[in-house]
Design a protein around this motif. Structure first.
Motif, PDB file in Angstrom:
ATOM      1  N   SER A 124       0.804  -1.019  -0.073  1.00  0.00           N
ATOM      2  CA  SER A 124      -0.107  -0.042   0.009  1.00  0.00           C
ATOM      3  C   SER A 124       0.811   1.290  -0.151  1.00  0.00           C
ATOM      4  O   SER A 124       0.668   2.147  -0.509  1.00  0.00           O
ATOM      5  CB  SER A 124      -0.949   0.113   1.180  1.00  0.00           C
ATOM      6  N   LYS A 125       2.029   1.379   0.850  1.00  0.00           N
ATOM      7  CA  LYS A 125       2.975   2.300   0.611  1.00  0.00           C
ATOM      8  C   LYS A 125       3.471   2.518  -0.764  1.00  0.00           C
ATOM      9  O   LYS A 125       3.425   3.651  -0.998  1.00  0.00           O
ATOM     10  CB  LYS A 125       3.967   1.939   1.663  1.00  0.00           C
ATOM     11  N   ASN A 126       3.698   1.333  -1.185  1.00  0.00           N
ATOM     12  CA  ASN A 126       4.241   1.507  -2.580  1.00  0.00           C
ATOM     13  C   ASN A 126       3.446   2.000  -3.439  1.00  0.00           C
ATOM     14  O   ASN A 126       3.789   2.825  -4.541  1.00  0.00           O
ATOM     15  CB  ASN A 126       4.775   0.174  -3.004  1.00  0.00           C
ATOM     16  N   ALA A 127       1.918   1.555  -3.514  1.00  0.00           N
ATOM     17  CA  ALA A 127       0.954   2.105  -4.230  1.00  0.00           C
ATOM     18  C   ALA A 127       0.896   3.702  -4.011  1.00  0.00           C
ATOM     19  O   ALA A 127       0.802   4.306  -5.098  1.00  0.00           O
ATOM     20  CB  ALA A 127      -0.244   1.206  -4.031  1.00  0.00           C
ATOM     21  N   LYS A 128       0.932   4.083  -2.923  1.00  0.00           N
ATOM     22  CA  LYS A 128       0.798   5.696  -2.382  1.00  0.00           C
ATOM     23  C   LYS A 128       1.841   6.251  -3.184  1.00  0.00           C
ATOM     24  O   LYS A 128       1.550   7.303  -3.851  1.00  0.00           O
ATOM     25  CB  LYS A 128       0.726   5.637  -0.969  1.00  0.00           C
ATOM     26  N   ASP A 129       3.144   5.751  -3.271  1.00  0.00           N
ATOM     27  CA  ASP A 129       4.132   6.573  -4.029  1.00  0.00           C
ATOM     28  C   ASP A 129       3.886   6.447  -5.304  1.00  0.00           C
ATOM     29  O   ASP A 129       4.044   7.535  -6.009  1.00  0.00           O
ATOM     30  CB  ASP A 129       5.504   5.537  -3.597  1.00  0.00           C
ATOM     31  N   GLN A 130       3.581   5.225  -6.040  1.00  0.00           N
ATOM     32  CA  GLN A 130       3.273   5.496  -7.364  1.00  0.00           C
ATOM     33  C   GLN A 130       2.113   6.546  -7.718  1.00  0.00           C
ATOM     34  O   GLN A 130       2.319   7.254  -8.912  1.00  0.00           O
ATOM     35  CB  GLN A 130       2.593   4.056  -7.871  1.00  0.00           C
ATOM     36  N   TYR A 131       1.212   6.635  -6.834  1.00  0.00           N
ATOM     37  CA  TYR A 131       0.104   7.448  -6.995  1.00  0.00           C
ATOM     38  C   TYR A 131       0.599   8.810  -7.117  1.00  0.00           C
ATOM     39  O   TYR A 131       0.118   9.801  -7.773  1.00  0.00           O
ATOM     40  CB  TYR A 131      -1.133   7.427  -6.142  1.00  0.00           C
ATOM     41  N   VAL A 132       1.619   8.905  -6.115  1.00  0.00           N
ATOM     42  CA  VAL A 132       2.052  10.464  -5.837  1.00  0.00           C
ATOM     43  C   VAL A 132       3.071  10.809  -7.255  1.00  0.00           C
ATOM     44  O   VAL A 132       3.053  11.888  -7.556  1.00  0.00           O
ATOM     45  CB  VAL A 132       3.229  10.375  -4.857  1.00  0.00           C
ATOM     46  N   VAL A 133       3.582   9.744  -7.775  1.00  0.00           N
ATOM     47  CA  VAL A 133       4.546   9.980  -8.976  1.00  0.00           C
ATOM     48  C   VAL A 133       3.460  10.386 -10.156  1.00  0.00           C
ATOM     49  O   VAL A 133       4.041  11.415 -10.813  1.00  0.00           O
ATOM     50  CB  VAL A 133       5.251   8.755  -9.274  1.00  0.00           C
ATOM     51  N   GLN A 134       2.425   9.725 -10.320  1.00  0.00           N
ATOM     52  CA  GLN A 134       1.529   9.955 -11.305  1.00  0.00           C
ATOM     53  C   GLN A 134       0.830  11.571 -10.828  1.00  0.00           C
ATOM     54  O   GLN A 134       0.628  12.199 -12.030  1.00  0.00           O
ATOM     55  CB  GLN A 134       0.363   8.888 -11.354  1.00  0.00           C
ATOM     56  N   SER A 135       0.783  11.808  -9.647  1.00  0.00           N
ATOM     57  CA  SER A 135       0.212  12.869  -9.638  1.00  0.00           C
ATOM     58  C   SER A 135       1.114  14.228 -10.157  1.00  0.00           C
ATOM     59  O   SER A 135       0.745  15.155 -10.621  1.00  0.00           O
ATOM     60  CB  SER A 135      -0.172  13.237  -8.089  1.00  0.00           C
ATOM     61  N   VAL A 136       2.375  13.957  -9.547  1.00  0.00           N
ATOM     62  CA  VAL A 136       3.410  14.851 -10.004  1.00  0.00           C
ATOM     63  C   VAL A 136       3.600  15.033 -11.454  1.00  0.00           C
ATOM     64  O   VAL A 136       3.565  16.219 -12.054  1.00  0.00           O
ATOM     65  CB  VAL A 136       4.779  14.604  -9.283  1.00  0.00           C
ATOM     66  N   TYR A 137       3.485  13.970 -12.165  1.00  0.00           N
ATOM     67  CA  TYR A 137       3.668  13.789 -13.648  1.00  0.00           C
ATOM     68  C   TYR A 137       2.491  14.518 -14.534  1.00  0.00           C
ATOM     69  O   TYR A 137       2.756  15.370 -15.195  1.00  0.00           O
ATOM     70  CB  TYR A 137       3.820  12.263 -13.987  1.00  0.00           C
ATOM     71  N   ARG A 138       1.168  14.124 -13.910  1.00  0.00           N
ATOM     72  CA  ARG A 138       0.037  14.843 -14.563  1.00  0.00           C
ATOM     73  C   ARG A 138       0.065  16.449 -14.250  1.00  0.00           C
ATOM     74  O   ARG A 138      -0.214  17.090 -15.120  1.00  0.00           O
ATOM     75  CB  ARG A 138      -1.264  14.248 -13.871  1.00  0.00           C
ATOM     76  N   LYS A 139       0.475  16.692 -13.001  1.00  0.00           N
ATOM     77  CA  LYS A 139       0.425  18.211 -12.747  1.00  0.00           C
ATOM     78  C   LYS A 139       1.473  18.864 -13.547  1.00  0.00           C
ATOM     79  O   LYS A 139       1.177  19.883 -13.994  1.00  0.00           O
ATOM     80  CB  LYS A 139       0.739  18.352 -11.140  1.00  0.00           C
ATOM     81  N   THR A 140       2.737  18.310 -13.645  1.00  0.00           N
ATOM     82  CA  THR A 140       3.660  19.130 -14.249  1.00  0.00           C
ATOM     83  C   THR A 140       3.388  19.001 -15.836  1.00  0.00           C
ATOM     84  O   THR A 140       3.592  20.035 -16.530  1.00  0.00           O
ATOM     85  CB  THR A 140       5.080  18.291 -14.230  1.00  0.00           C
ATOM     86  N   SER A 141       2.819  18.107 -16.413  1.00  0.00           N
ATOM     87  CA  SER A 141       2.519  18.004 -17.705  1.00  0.00           C
ATOM     88  C   SER A 141       1.381  18.946 -18.132  1.00  0.00           C
ATOM     89  O   SER A 141       1.446  19.660 -19.072  1.00  0.00           O
ATOM     90  CB  SER A 141       2.122  16.441 -18.617  1.00  0.00           C
ATOM     91  N   SER A 142       0.367  18.987 -17.165  1.00  0.00           N
ATOM     92  CA  SER A 142      -0.477  20.134 -17.408  1.00  0.00           C
ATOM     93  C   SER A 142       0.044  21.678 -17.396  1.00  0.00           C
ATOM     94  O   SER A 142      -0.401  22.253 -18.206  1.00  0.00           O
ATOM     95  CB  SER A 142      -1.570  19.747 -16.188  1.00  0.00           C
ATOM     96  N   GLN A 143       0.900  21.687 -16.507  1.00  0.00           N
ATOM     97  CA  GLN A 143       1.565  23.192 -16.277  1.00  0.00           C
ATOM     98  C   GLN A 143       2.302  23.358 -17.822  1.00  0.00           C
ATOM     99  O   GLN A 143       2.160  24.393 -18.249  1.00  0.00           O
ATOM    100  CB  GLN A 143       2.544  23.348 -15.213  1.00  0.00           C
ATOM    101  N   ILE A 144       2.906  22.302 -18.082  1.00  0.00           N
ATOM    102  CA  ILE A 144       3.869  22.517 -19.427  1.00  0.00           C
ATOM    103  C   ILE A 144       2.737  22.800 -20.733  1.00  0.00           C
ATOM    104  O   ILE A 144       3.301  23.813 -21.371  1.00  0.00           O
ATOM    105  CB  ILE A 144       4.676  21.251 -19.758  1.00  0.00           C
ATOM    106  N   GLU A 145       1.665  22.166 -20.802  1.00  0.00           N
ATOM    107  CA  GLU A 145       0.788  22.525 -21.657  1.00  0.00           C
ATOM    108  C   GLU A 145       0.183  23.847 -21.794  1.00  0.00           C
ATOM    109  O   GLU A 145      -0.006  24.410 -22.754  1.00  0.00           O
ATOM    110  CB  GLU A 145      -0.291  21.311 -21.784  1.00  0.00           C
ATOM    111  N   LYS A 146      -0.122  24.251 -20.363  1.00  0.00           N
ATOM    112  CA  LYS A 146      -0.586  25.620 -20.400  1.00  0.00           C
ATOM    113  C   LYS A 146       0.451  26.649 -20.576  1.00  0.00           C
ATOM    114  O   LYS A 146      -0.093  27.603 -21.213  1.00  0.00           O
ATOM    115  CB  LYS A 146      -0.968  25.778 -18.694  1.00  0.00           C
TER     116      LYS A 146
END
Length: 343
Positions: free
Chosen positions: A271-293
Protein backbone atom coordinates in the motif's frame (compact mmCIF):
# COMPACT_ATOMS: atom_id res chain seq x y z
CA UNK A 1 5.46 17.71 0.51
CA UNK A 2 3.37 16.45 -2.42
CA UNK A 3 -0.37 16.81 -2.05
CA UNK A 4 -2.70 14.31 -3.72
CA UNK A 5 -5.13 15.70 -6.25
CA UNK A 6 -8.68 14.61 -5.45
CA UNK A 7 -8.81 12.01 -8.23
CA UNK A 8 -5.66 10.12 -7.18
CA UNK A 9 -6.45 10.39 -3.47
CA UNK A 10 -9.92 8.93 -3.99
CA UNK A 11 -8.58 6.05 -6.10
CA UNK A 12 -5.91 5.20 -3.54
CA UNK A 13 -8.31 5.32 -0.61
CA UNK A 14 -10.82 3.13 -2.47
CA UNK A 15 -8.16 0.51 -3.17
CA UNK A 16 -6.94 0.66 0.44
CA UNK A 17 -10.48 0.23 1.79
CA UNK A 18 -11.10 -2.68 -0.58
CA UNK A 19 -7.89 -4.40 0.58
CA UNK A 20 -8.95 -4.06 4.23
CA UNK A 21 -12.42 -5.48 3.51
CA UNK A 22 -11.08 -8.42 1.49
CA UNK A 23 -8.57 -9.21 4.22
CA UNK A 24 -10.99 -8.98 7.18
CA UNK A 25 -14.20 -10.33 5.67
CA UNK A 26 -13.65 -14.00 6.75
CA UNK A 27 -13.78 -12.88 10.39
CA UNK A 28 -17.44 -11.97 9.86
CA UNK A 29 -18.34 -15.64 10.37
CA UNK A 30 -17.57 -15.22 14.08
CA UNK A 31 -20.54 -12.87 14.42
CA UNK A 32 -22.81 -15.91 14.82
CA UNK A 33 -21.41 -16.32 18.35
CA UNK A 34 -23.41 -13.23 19.38
CA UNK A 35 -26.64 -15.21 18.88
CA UNK A 36 -28.08 -17.56 21.49
CA UNK A 37 -27.80 -21.32 21.42
CA UNK A 38 -30.77 -23.67 21.81
CA UNK A 39 -33.23 -20.83 21.23
CA UNK A 40 -35.29 -20.32 18.09
CA UNK A 41 -36.62 -16.78 18.05
CA UNK A 42 -39.79 -15.50 16.51
CA UNK A 43 -39.70 -11.95 15.12
CA UNK A 44 -42.58 -9.78 13.96
CA UNK A 45 -42.01 -6.77 11.69
CA UNK A 46 -44.20 -4.94 9.18
CA UNK A 47 -46.99 -7.43 9.79
CA UNK A 48 -44.76 -10.40 8.88
CA UNK A 49 -43.81 -13.17 11.30
CA UNK A 50 -40.37 -14.72 10.96
CA UNK A 51 -40.24 -18.17 12.57
CA UNK A 52 -36.94 -19.99 12.84
CA UNK A 53 -38.28 -23.52 12.48
CA UNK A 54 -35.10 -25.30 11.35
CA UNK A 55 -32.26 -24.50 13.74
CA UNK A 56 -31.49 -22.46 16.81
CA UNK A 57 -30.56 -18.80 16.36
CA UNK A 58 -26.80 -19.37 16.46
CA UNK A 59 -26.86 -22.09 13.79
CA UNK A 60 -29.22 -20.03 11.64
CA UNK A 61 -26.88 -17.01 11.88
CA UNK A 62 -23.92 -19.25 11.01
CA UNK A 63 -25.61 -20.62 7.88
CA UNK A 64 -26.65 -17.14 6.78
CA UNK A 65 -23.14 -15.70 7.25
CA UNK A 66 -21.60 -18.75 5.58
CA UNK A 67 -23.53 -17.89 2.42
CA UNK A 68 -23.19 -14.11 2.77
CA UNK A 69 -19.38 -14.05 2.83
CA UNK A 70 -18.79 -15.80 -0.54
CA UNK A 71 -21.69 -13.80 -1.98
CA UNK A 72 -19.91 -10.56 -1.04
CA UNK A 73 -16.68 -11.80 -2.62
CA UNK A 74 -18.62 -12.66 -5.79
CA UNK A 75 -20.11 -9.16 -5.93
CA UNK A 76 -16.71 -7.53 -5.40
CA UNK A 77 -15.22 -9.78 -8.09
CA UNK A 78 -18.11 -8.93 -10.42
CA UNK A 79 -17.36 -5.21 -10.31
CA UNK A 80 -13.64 -5.78 -10.96
CA UNK A 81 -13.94 -8.52 -13.60
CA UNK A 82 -14.06 -7.81 -17.32
CA UNK A 83 -15.77 -9.20 -20.38
CA UNK A 84 -17.26 -12.68 -20.36
CA UNK A 85 -15.96 -13.34 -16.82
CA UNK A 86 -18.25 -10.62 -15.50
CA UNK A 87 -21.17 -12.01 -17.47
CA UNK A 88 -20.74 -15.60 -16.24
CA UNK A 89 -20.44 -14.40 -12.64
CA UNK A 90 -24.09 -13.39 -12.88
CA UNK A 91 -25.05 -17.08 -12.73
CA UNK A 92 -23.74 -17.91 -9.20
CA UNK A 93 -24.65 -14.43 -7.91
CA UNK A 94 -28.28 -14.66 -9.02
CA UNK A 95 -28.55 -18.26 -7.82
CA UNK A 96 -27.31 -17.23 -4.37
CA UNK A 97 -29.85 -14.40 -4.25
CA UNK A 98 -32.64 -16.79 -5.23
CA UNK A 99 -31.61 -19.69 -3.00
CA UNK A 100 -30.97 -17.68 0.16
CA UNK A 101 -34.01 -15.44 -0.19
CA UNK A 102 -36.13 -18.57 -0.75
CA UNK A 103 -34.96 -19.98 2.58
CA UNK A 104 -35.86 -16.72 4.30
CA UNK A 105 -39.27 -16.33 2.63
CA UNK A 106 -40.25 -19.90 3.59
CA UNK A 107 -39.93 -18.91 7.25
CA UNK A 108 -41.99 -15.73 6.91
CA UNK A 109 -45.72 -15.84 7.39
CA UNK A 110 -48.06 -15.22 5.62
CA UNK A 111 -45.92 -14.84 2.47
CA UNK A 112 -44.19 -18.24 2.74
CA UNK A 113 -46.66 -19.67 0.21
CA UNK A 114 -45.24 -17.28 -2.41
CA UNK A 115 -41.58 -17.93 -1.58
CA UNK A 116 -40.46 -19.08 -5.03
CA UNK A 117 -42.24 -16.24 -6.82
CA UNK A 118 -40.81 -13.61 -4.48
CA UNK A 119 -37.30 -15.07 -4.71
CA UNK A 120 -37.48 -15.15 -8.50
CA UNK A 121 -38.61 -11.50 -8.58
CA UNK A 122 -35.78 -10.56 -6.22
CA UNK A 123 -33.27 -12.30 -8.50
CA UNK A 124 -34.67 -10.39 -11.49
CA UNK A 125 -34.29 -7.10 -9.61
CA UNK A 126 -30.68 -7.99 -8.79
CA UNK A 127 -30.07 -8.87 -12.45
CA UNK A 128 -31.47 -5.52 -13.56
CA UNK A 129 -29.21 -3.47 -11.29
CA UNK A 130 -26.12 -5.56 -12.04
CA UNK A 131 -26.62 -5.29 -15.79
CA UNK A 132 -27.39 -1.60 -15.56
CA UNK A 133 -24.11 -1.04 -13.74
CA UNK A 134 -21.92 -2.20 -16.64
CA UNK A 135 -24.01 -2.63 -19.82
CA UNK A 136 -25.04 0.91 -20.84
CA UNK A 137 -26.08 -0.06 -24.37
CA UNK A 138 -26.55 -2.97 -26.76
CA UNK A 139 -23.17 -2.43 -28.44
CA UNK A 140 -21.39 -2.91 -25.12
CA UNK A 141 -23.33 -6.11 -24.56
CA UNK A 142 -22.33 -7.46 -28.00
CA UNK A 143 -18.68 -6.81 -27.21
CA UNK A 144 -19.13 -8.44 -23.83
CA UNK A 145 -20.37 -11.75 -25.22
CA UNK A 146 -17.53 -12.20 -27.70
CA UNK A 147 -17.45 -15.99 -27.32
CA UNK A 148 -14.55 -16.47 -29.74
CA UNK A 149 -12.30 -14.34 -27.55
CA UNK A 150 -13.69 -15.91 -24.38
CA UNK A 151 -12.93 -19.43 -25.62
CA UNK A 152 -9.22 -18.60 -25.33
CA UNK A 153 -9.65 -17.77 -21.65
CA UNK A 154 -10.96 -20.80 -19.80
CA UNK A 155 -10.95 -18.94 -16.49
CA UNK A 156 -14.11 -17.18 -17.64
CA UNK A 157 -15.90 -20.54 -17.32
CA UNK A 158 -15.00 -20.91 -13.63
CA UNK A 159 -18.22 -19.18 -12.43
CA UNK A 160 -20.22 -21.95 -14.14
CA UNK A 161 -18.34 -24.48 -12.02
CA UNK A 162 -19.05 -22.36 -8.94
CA UNK A 163 -22.75 -22.44 -9.75
CA UNK A 164 -22.64 -26.24 -10.07
CA UNK A 165 -21.00 -26.53 -6.64
CA UNK A 166 -23.64 -24.27 -5.09
CA UNK A 167 -26.52 -26.09 -6.77
CA UNK A 168 -25.47 -29.73 -6.35
CA UNK A 169 -26.97 -30.17 -2.86
CA UNK A 170 -30.45 -29.83 -4.40
CA UNK A 171 -29.90 -33.11 -6.24
CA UNK A 172 -29.53 -35.07 -2.98
CA UNK A 173 -32.54 -36.28 -0.95
CA UNK A 174 -32.83 -34.37 2.31
CA UNK A 175 -33.23 -37.55 4.39
CA UNK A 176 -30.19 -39.39 3.01
CA UNK A 177 -27.58 -39.80 5.75
CA UNK A 178 -26.03 -43.15 4.85
CA UNK A 179 -25.53 -45.28 1.77
CA UNK A 180 -23.59 -48.40 0.80
CA UNK A 181 -21.15 -49.13 -2.00
CA UNK A 182 -21.02 -52.90 -1.89
CA UNK A 183 -20.09 -53.71 1.70
CA UNK A 184 -18.66 -50.25 2.32
CA UNK A 185 -20.82 -48.01 4.49
CA UNK A 186 -20.52 -44.27 3.96
CA UNK A 187 -22.25 -41.93 6.39
CA UNK A 188 -22.66 -38.16 6.51
CA UNK A 189 -20.07 -37.78 9.28
CA UNK A 190 -21.44 -35.44 11.98
CA UNK A 191 -23.84 -33.69 9.62
CA UNK A 192 -27.59 -34.24 9.69
CA UNK A 193 -27.70 -35.54 6.12
CA UNK A 194 -25.68 -35.67 2.92
CA UNK A 195 -27.68 -32.72 1.67
CA UNK A 196 -26.37 -30.55 4.52
CA UNK A 197 -22.87 -31.92 4.01
CA UNK A 198 -22.84 -31.08 0.29
CA UNK A 199 -24.45 -27.70 0.95
CA UNK A 200 -21.66 -26.66 3.33
CA UNK A 201 -18.93 -28.32 1.27
CA UNK A 202 -20.22 -26.70 -1.94
CA UNK A 203 -20.08 -23.24 -0.38
CA UNK A 204 -16.51 -23.70 0.83
CA UNK A 205 -15.21 -25.23 -2.41
CA UNK A 206 -16.94 -22.59 -4.53
CA UNK A 207 -15.46 -19.83 -2.38
CA UNK A 208 -11.96 -21.27 -2.70
CA UNK A 209 -12.34 -21.63 -6.48
CA UNK A 210 -13.67 -18.08 -6.76
CA UNK A 211 -10.85 -16.59 -4.68
CA UNK A 212 -8.11 -18.48 -6.53
CA UNK A 213 -9.53 -17.39 -9.90
CA UNK A 214 -9.74 -13.77 -8.79
CA UNK A 215 -6.23 -13.86 -7.34
CA UNK A 216 -4.60 -15.22 -10.51
CA UNK A 217 -6.53 -12.93 -12.87
CA UNK A 218 -6.18 -9.70 -10.89
CA UNK A 219 -3.16 -7.45 -11.48
CA UNK A 220 -3.53 -4.71 -8.86
CA UNK A 221 -1.56 -4.63 -5.62
CA UNK A 222 -4.53 -5.35 -3.35
CA UNK A 223 -4.90 -8.86 -4.84
CA UNK A 224 -2.66 -10.09 -2.02
CA UNK A 225 -5.45 -9.31 0.45
CA UNK A 226 -7.20 -12.33 -1.10
CA UNK A 227 -4.54 -14.57 0.46
CA UNK A 228 -6.28 -14.10 3.80
CA UNK A 229 -9.63 -15.69 2.84
CA UNK A 230 -7.82 -18.29 0.70
CA UNK A 231 -5.72 -19.36 3.69
CA UNK A 232 -8.68 -19.45 6.09
CA UNK A 233 -10.85 -21.39 3.62
CA UNK A 234 -8.11 -24.02 3.21
CA UNK A 235 -7.91 -24.37 7.00
CA UNK A 236 -11.70 -24.72 7.15
CA UNK A 237 -11.67 -27.46 4.52
CA UNK A 238 -8.90 -29.29 6.39
CA UNK A 239 -11.16 -29.61 9.46
CA UNK A 240 -14.42 -30.14 7.56
CA UNK A 241 -14.38 -33.95 7.89
CA UNK A 242 -12.96 -34.01 11.41
CA UNK A 243 -15.31 -36.29 13.37
CA UNK A 244 -13.69 -35.51 16.72
CA UNK A 245 -15.44 -32.15 17.04
CA UNK A 246 -18.66 -30.57 15.84
CA UNK A 247 -17.25 -27.01 16.00
CA UNK A 248 -16.86 -25.37 12.60
CA UNK A 249 -15.12 -22.20 11.44
CA UNK A 250 -14.14 -20.80 14.83
CA UNK A 251 -10.44 -21.53 15.36
CA UNK A 252 -9.13 -21.33 11.79
CA UNK A 253 -8.27 -17.65 12.17
CA UNK A 254 -6.22 -18.43 15.29
CA UNK A 255 -4.44 -21.31 13.53
CA UNK A 256 -3.57 -19.11 10.56
CA UNK A 257 -2.74 -16.01 12.63
CA UNK A 258 1.07 -16.07 12.00
CA UNK A 259 0.50 -16.24 8.26
CA UNK A 260 -2.18 -13.55 8.44
CA UNK A 261 0.31 -11.25 10.16
CA UNK A 262 2.81 -11.80 7.34
CA UNK A 263 0.11 -11.07 4.76
CA UNK A 264 -0.86 -7.90 6.66
CA UNK A 265 2.77 -6.71 6.69
CA UNK A 266 3.03 -7.41 2.96
CA UNK A 267 -0.15 -5.39 2.33
CA UNK A 268 1.17 -2.44 4.36
CA UNK A 269 4.37 -2.42 2.28
CA UNK A 270 2.45 -2.74 -0.98
CA UNK A 271 0.00 0.00 0.00
CA UNK A 272 2.90 2.35 0.72
CA UNK A 273 4.42 1.54 -2.65
CA UNK A 274 1.04 2.10 -4.32
CA UNK A 275 0.76 5.47 -2.59
CA UNK A 276 4.21 6.43 -3.87
CA UNK A 277 3.17 5.46 -7.40
CA UNK A 278 0.05 7.58 -7.10
CA UNK A 279 2.23 10.51 -5.93
CA UNK A 280 4.50 10.04 -8.96
CA UNK A 281 1.46 9.97 -11.26
CA UNK A 282 0.13 13.06 -9.53
CA UNK A 283 3.39 15.00 -10.00
CA UNK A 284 3.71 13.80 -13.61
CA UNK A 285 0.17 14.80 -14.57
CA UNK A 286 0.40 18.13 -12.75
CA UNK A 287 3.75 18.96 -14.40
CA UNK A 288 2.49 17.92 -17.84
CA UNK A 289 -0.58 20.10 -17.37
CA UNK A 290 1.56 23.10 -16.44
CA UNK A 291 3.84 22.59 -19.46
CA UNK A 292 0.83 22.39 -21.77
CA UNK A 293 -0.61 25.59 -20.31
CA UNK A 294 2.74 27.41 -20.73
CA UNK A 295 3.07 26.22 -24.33
CA UNK A 296 -0.50 27.23 -25.07
CA UNK A 297 0.06 30.65 -23.50
CA UNK A 298 3.31 31.17 -25.40
CA UNK A 299 1.72 30.08 -28.67
CA UNK A 300 -1.14 32.46 -28.11
CA UNK A 301 1.30 35.34 -27.55
CA UNK A 302 3.00 34.56 -30.90
CA UNK A 303 -0.34 34.34 -32.66
CA UNK A 304 -1.43 37.67 -31.20
CA UNK A 305 1.85 39.30 -32.27
CA UNK A 306 1.48 37.99 -35.86
CA UNK A 307 -2.14 39.11 -36.01
CA UNK A 308 -1.13 42.57 -34.78
CA UNK A 309 1.56 42.75 -37.47
CA UNK A 310 -0.96 41.70 -40.09
CA UNK A 311 -3.35 44.45 -38.99
CA UNK A 312 -0.57 47.06 -39.29
CA UNK A 313 0.25 45.77 -42.77
CA UNK A 314 -3.39 46.00 -43.81
CA UNK A 315 -3.62 49.55 -42.50
CA UNK A 316 -0.56 50.60 -44.54
CA UNK A 317 -1.94 48.91 -47.65
CA UNK A 318 -5.18 50.85 -47.37
CA UNK A 319 -3.29 54.15 -47.07
CA UNK A 320 -1.50 53.50 -50.42
CA UNK A 321 1.41 55.76 -49.54
CA UNK A 322 5.01 55.24 -50.73
CA UNK A 323 6.30 57.15 -47.70
CA UNK A 324 5.64 54.10 -45.54
CA UNK A 325 8.32 51.93 -47.12
CA UNK A 326 10.37 52.05 -43.90
CA UNK A 327 7.34 50.91 -41.90
CA UNK A 328 6.86 48.06 -44.35
CA UNK A 329 10.48 46.95 -43.93
CA UNK A 330 10.09 47.09 -40.15
CA UNK A 331 6.94 44.99 -40.32
CA UNK A 332 8.70 42.52 -42.61
CA UNK A 333 11.60 42.12 -40.15
CA UNK A 334 9.22 41.77 -37.21
CA UNK A 335 7.21 39.11 -39.03
CA UNK A 336 10.37 37.19 -39.95
CA UNK A 337 11.45 37.39 -36.32
CA UNK A 338 8.11 36.03 -35.06
CA UNK A 339 8.13 33.24 -37.61
CA UNK A 340 11.74 32.44 -36.73
CA UNK A 341 10.85 32.02 -33.07
CA UNK A 342 7.95 29.76 -34.02
CA UNK A 343 10.31 27.40 -35.84
Amino acid sequence: MVVFPGEFKDNYLKELLLAVILFCLPALILAHKFFQEDIASELVFFGLTFKNTLYDDQVMAYIFLLSLIPFMYMVFFFFHAKGIMRLTLLLPILWTVYDQSLSIFYMMEPINAYGKTLSFCLALIALYFLLKSFVPNLLTFKKLINLKRASKNLSSLVPIGIFCLLYCYNLIPDDLNVFFIGDIKIDSFLYRSFQVLFYLLGIKLSMLLLLLTWYFTEKKWWKYALLSPILITIYQLSTFFNTETDILDEYEIIRGFPFLVLIAVLLVALSKNAKDQYVVQSVYRKTSSQIEKLLEQRNQEHVNAILDTKRRLTDLKEQKATAHINDLMEIKKQLEHELGERT
